[in-house]
Design a protein around this motif. Structure first.
Motif, mmCIF file in Angstrom:
data_model
loop_
_atom_site.group_PDB
_atom_site.id
_atom_site.type_symbol
_atom_site.label_atom_id
_atom_site.label_comp_id
_atom_site.label_asym_id
_atom_site.label_seq_id
_atom_site.Cartn_x
_atom_site.Cartn_y
_atom_site.Cartn_z
ATOM 1 N N ALA A 83 2.075 6.306 -2.158
ATOM 2 C CA ALA A 83 3.117 7.305 -2.397
ATOM 3 C C ALA A 83 3.174 7.694 -3.877
ATOM 4 O O ALA A 83 3.300 8.871 -4.225
ATOM 5 C CB ALA A 83 4.475 6.772 -1.933
ATOM 6 N N ASN A 84 3.060 6.696 -4.746
ATOM 7 C CA ASN A 84 3.126 6.994 -6.178
ATOM 8 C C ASN A 84 1.922 7.815 -6.643
ATOM 9 O O ASN A 84 2.081 8.801 -7.362
ATOM 10 C CB ASN A 84 3.232 5.700 -6.992
ATOM 11 C CG ASN A 84 4.670 5.237 -7.120
ATOM 12 O OD1 ASN A 84 5.398 5.687 -7.995
ATOM 13 N ND2 ASN A 84 5.095 4.364 -6.222
ATOM 14 N N LEU B 147 0.833 -1.207 0.000
ATOM 15 C CA LEU B 147 0.000 0.000 0.000
ATOM 16 C C LEU B 147 0.869 1.259 0.000
ATOM 17 O O LEU B 147 0.521 2.260 -0.629
ATOM 18 C CB LEU B 147 -0.937 0.011 1.214
ATOM 19 C CG LEU B 147 -2.177 -0.887 1.114
ATOM 20 C CD1 LEU B 147 -2.960 -0.852 2.424
ATOM 21 C CD2 LEU B 147 -3.077 -0.463 -0.051
ATOM 22 N N ALA B 148 1.982 1.183 0.703
ATOM 23 C CA ALA B 148 2.885 2.342 0.758
ATOM 24 C C ALA B 148 3.347 2.720 -0.650
ATOM 25 O O ALA B 148 3.382 3.900 -1.013
ATOM 26 C CB ALA B 148 4.080 2.038 1.651
ATOM 27 N N VAL B 149 3.699 1.714 -1.456
ATOM 28 C CA VAL B 149 4.136 1.961 -2.832
ATOM 29 C C VAL B 149 3.002 2.619 -3.627
ATOM 30 O O VAL B 149 3.205 3.626 -4.318
ATOM 31 C CB VAL B 149 4.571 0.635 -3.512
ATOM 32 C CG1 VAL B 149 4.782 0.844 -5.001
ATOM 33 C CG2 VAL B 149 5.831 0.091 -2.847
ATOM 34 N N GLU C 296 0.044 9.740 -4.902
ATOM 35 C CA GLU C 296 0.151 11.097 -4.369
ATOM 36 C C GLU C 296 1.151 11.925 -5.184
ATOM 37 O O GLU C 296 0.935 13.110 -5.445
ATOM 38 C CB GLU C 296 0.563 11.056 -2.893
ATOM 39 C CG GLU C 296 0.235 12.354 -2.176
ATOM 40 C CD GLU C 296 0.434 12.298 -0.669
ATOM 41 O OE1 GLU C 296 -0.001 11.306 -0.059
ATOM 42 O OE2 GLU C 296 0.999 13.251 -0.114
ATOM 43 N N ALA C 297 2.229 11.269 -5.597
ATOM 44 C CA ALA C 297 3.231 11.968 -6.415
ATOM 45 C C ALA C 297 2.650 12.371 -7.769
ATOM 46 O O ALA C 297 2.962 13.446 -8.296
ATOM 47 C CB ALA C 297 4.466 11.083 -6.600
ATOM 48 N N ARG D 72 -0.543 13.047 -8.301
ATOM 49 C CA ARG D 72 -1.463 14.145 -7.993
ATOM 50 C C ARG D 72 -0.714 15.460 -7.802
ATOM 51 O O ARG D 72 -1.126 16.511 -8.293
ATOM 52 C CB ARG D 72 -2.257 13.835 -6.713
ATOM 53 C CG ARG D 72 -3.304 14.889 -6.388
ATOM 54 C CD ARG D 72 -3.717 14.854 -4.931
ATOM 55 N NE ARG D 72 -2.613 15.179 -4.043
ATOM 56 C CZ ARG D 72 -2.619 14.953 -2.736
ATOM 57 N NH1 ARG D 72 -3.666 14.372 -2.169
ATOM 58 N NH2 ARG D 72 -1.580 15.283 -1.996
ATOM 59 N N ASP D 73 0.427 15.397 -7.105
ATOM 60 C CA ASP D 73 1.186 16.618 -6.822
ATOM 61 C C ASP D 73 2.064 17.046 -7.991
ATOM 62 O O ASP D 73 2.746 18.064 -7.903
ATOM 63 C CB ASP D 73 2.084 16.398 -5.585
ATOM 64 C CG ASP D 73 1.274 16.245 -4.306
ATOM 65 O OD1 ASP D 73 0.062 16.561 -4.328
ATOM 66 O OD2 ASP D 73 1.845 15.814 -3.278
ATOM 67 N N THR E 262 3.497 -0.333 -11.854
ATOM 68 C CA THR E 262 4.019 -0.610 -10.506
ATOM 69 C C THR E 262 2.912 -0.491 -9.471
ATOM 70 O O THR E 262 2.781 -1.332 -8.572
ATOM 71 C CB THR E 262 5.147 0.398 -10.162
ATOM 72 O OG1 THR E 262 6.169 0.264 -11.140
ATOM 73 C CG2 THR E 262 5.719 0.135 -8.787
ATOM 74 N N VAL F 118 4.717 15.624 -8.917
ATOM 75 C CA VAL F 118 6.122 15.387 -8.572
ATOM 76 C C VAL F 118 6.718 14.307 -9.472
ATOM 77 O O VAL F 118 7.885 14.345 -9.835
ATOM 78 C CB VAL F 118 6.260 15.005 -7.081
ATOM 79 C CG1 VAL F 118 7.651 14.507 -6.749
ATOM 80 C CG2 VAL F 118 5.921 16.224 -6.214
ATOM 81 N N LEU F 119 5.900 13.318 -9.838
ATOM 82 C CA LEU F 119 6.319 12.289 -10.788
ATOM 83 C C LEU F 119 5.287 12.201 -11.916
ATOM 84 O O LEU F 119 4.090 12.407 -11.694
ATOM 85 C CB LEU F 119 6.419 10.922 -10.105
ATOM 86 C CG LEU F 119 7.609 10.636 -9.193
ATOM 87 C CD1 LEU F 119 7.497 9.230 -8.606
ATOM 88 C CD2 LEU F 119 8.934 10.787 -9.936
#
Lengths: 57, 234
Positions: free
Chosen positions: A17-18, A12-14, A20-21, A23-24, A36, A26-27
């Motif tokens: 985090a992805n 879930l962390a993967v 959210e990135a 959305r922001d 992934t 950042v990626l």
């Protein structure tokens, strides 16, 4: 049991985090990164099936 | 780029590259320099090489458990450490007295939240240390720059081998405190080429380069039967 829960949290962390990135901004949500995230969520689904019977799901 | 964090280096240790990629991007966007490691031994190597200002450390690592990595880092330097953990039952142990991490973040986490924690821990620890990032160690007339890997004695640059540098750096990080032979060997033997009998030779060569008179050392003192300590000459 606790190690399955632990693995679920890692997957879930993967995913979290992805996403959210993405959305922001950042990626970039490239097809590879989306793959992934999808694989992580699929592993969560499989791990849920491995939880011992009788446990609250 | 945020100027307050522009110079800071964060060592990011986790065996999940898809997670490390995300954290690295967020930290990088916020002006941090990021060094990555995906297992315990590599983390310790990078820790020595890059002297990070803060470490983000996953508890479950291949090679060496995160808790052991934390202990070894703290044995060298009082670096701020934030643990990442997927196990709620570990939290008390991690931030409690036993291990003494500065903070922890439970998985799954928001990467923004992690960056916020990094900044908050840095603020807190820098206030505690009474200054901004201390990159340079000074002991009497000796100045050690761990980033540039340079040593100056009374302002003059001296050349040291990597092993001599490591020994000097760890002694200088613990001024007045005797380090045992075992502690020194463990610290420098990441390269795998330092043996007990050669430690004395490294110390002798180091003294020859930094001591005003290596015959009667004033900086690196032998504590017979125990090890060595560094002192500020009176």
């Amino acid at each position: 049991m606790s190690s399955i829960v632990h693995e679920i949290r890692n997957e879930l962390a993967v995913a979290v985090a992805n996403v959210e990135a993405f959305r922001d901004g950042v990626l970039e949500p490239t097809p590879e990164r989306l793959g992934t995230v999808l694989s992580a969520l699929e592993r969560v689904e499989r791990l849920l099936g491995e939880l011992p019977r009788g446990e609250p799901r | 780029m945020v100027t307050t964090s522009a110079a800071r280096t964060v060592l990011l240790v986790d065996d999940e590259p898809a997670l490390v990629d995300v954290l690295e991007s967020y930290l990088h966007d916020d002006g941090f320099t990021v060094v990555r490691a995906n297992d315990g031994p590599t983390a310790l190597e990078r820790f020595e090489q890059h002297r990070p200002d803060l470490v983000l450390l996953d508890i479950n690592l291949p090679g060496l458990p995160g808790t052991e990595v934390l202990r070894r880092m703290r044995a060298v330097r009082d670096v701020p450490i934030i643990m990442l953990t997927g196990r709620v039952d570990e939290v008390d142990r991690v931030v409690g007295l036993e291990l003494g991490a500065d903070d922890y973040v439970g998985k799954p986490f928001s990467p923004r939240e992690v960056v916020a924690r990094v900044k908050s821990v840095l603020r807190r620890t820098e206030q505690r240390d009474g200054s901004a990032v201390l990159r340079e160690r000074r002991v009497g007339g000796i100045a050690i720059d761990p980033v540039a890997h340079e040593v100056r004695v009374e302002g003059k640059l001296v050349t040291l081998t990597p092993t001599q540098f490591k020994i000097l750096d760890v002694l200088a990080a613990h001024v007045g405190q005797t380090l045992t032979r075992d502690q020194l060997l463990e610290h420098v033997s990441a390269d795998g080429d330092v043996f007990d009998r050669t430690l004395d030779r490294h110390i002798a060569n180091l003294r020859a380069r930094i001591e005003p008179d290596s015959g009667s050392p004033r900086y690196i003192i032998t504590v017979f039967g125990v090890g060595y300590k560094m002192v500020v000459p009176s």
